[in-house]
Design a protein around this motif. Sequence first.
Motif, PDB file in Angstrom:
ATOM      1  N   GLU A  24      48.438  33.268  33.871  1.00  0.00           N
ATOM      2  CA  GLU A  24      47.164  32.801  34.419  1.00  0.00           C
ATOM      3  C   GLU A  24      47.339  31.595  35.348  1.00  0.00           C
ATOM      4  O   GLU A  24      46.710  31.513  36.397  1.00  0.00           O
ATOM      5  N   GLU A  32      46.367  31.483  39.356  1.00  0.00           N
ATOM      6  CA  GLU A  32      45.466  30.451  39.861  1.00  0.00           C
ATOM      7  C   GLU A  32      46.135  29.627  40.963  1.00  0.00           C
ATOM      8  O   GLU A  32      45.528  29.336  41.990  1.00  0.00           O
ATOM      9  N   SER A  69      43.962  41.283  32.937  1.00  0.00           N
ATOM     10  CA  SER A  69      43.852  41.129  34.393  1.00  0.00           C
ATOM     11  C   SER A  69      42.426  40.898  34.870  1.00  0.00           C
ATOM     12  O   SER A  69      42.172  39.996  35.667  1.00  0.00           O
ATOM     13  N   GLN A 105      41.210  37.424  33.980  1.00  0.00           N
ATOM     14  CA  GLN A 105      41.792  36.383  34.823  1.00  0.00           C
ATOM     15  C   GLN A 105      41.077  36.303  36.171  1.00  0.00           C
ATOM     16  O   GLN A 105      40.725  35.221  36.623  1.00  0.00           O
ATOM     17  N   TRP A 106      40.890  37.453  36.808  1.00  0.00           N
ATOM     18  CA  TRP A 106      40.275  37.450  38.140  1.00  0.00           C
ATOM     19  C   TRP A 106      38.812  37.011  38.061  1.00  0.00           C
ATOM     20  O   TRP A 106      38.319  36.301  38.924  1.00  0.00           O
TER      21      TRP A 106
END
Length: 191
Positions: free
Chosen positions: A41, A45, A79, A82-83
């Motif tokens: 992560e 970022e 995923s 996270q996005w």
Amino acid sequence: PSAHDTGYDIASNRVGRLMKAIDRRGHSIGFHPSYCSMNNEDKIESELESLKKALNYFEIQQEVTGGRHHCLKWNAKISWDQWDALGLQYDSSVGFAETVGFRAGTCKPYRTWSFSKQCKLNLIEKPLIIMDVTLLSTIYMDLNLESCKNTIDTLISTVKEFRGELVTLWHNDALLTPAVKEAFIHTLEQS
């Protein structure tokens, strides 16, 4: 940089000129994190922040709204979370590498789901239907040009029938190959 990444400097003048040209044409600049970032992560970022800083440095007034994972390295468990947490609006990583078609079972964008939190996310998945390498590479489908065009036509027809969105991936370096370029032009003409 890794064996699967090019390792170019996103803040280089060469990349900056390319991003400015993309922006001038009215196209979106998408996020494409590195091969090793999927389960990290902090790395995702940091890489998104690097892209935003490069856009700012080159005075490109464009918000990064989405993209896809490198080599379609997508993990259903983390995923999308996270996005979504990064404020990205869409992802296009749900597609096949080894074949073309409807990995998500649809050609329509849909809201994603957090499997860990058991709730809807704001992130939209735009499923990837066609990837150039998949069609013509000897390690995947290895189609000749005629079969490639027929396969593309079938997929386009299905997407139109269901009023979906034809999400394709054409690598710019692959467009130097005559067959890939012809398949790309065929896709544009038929869609």
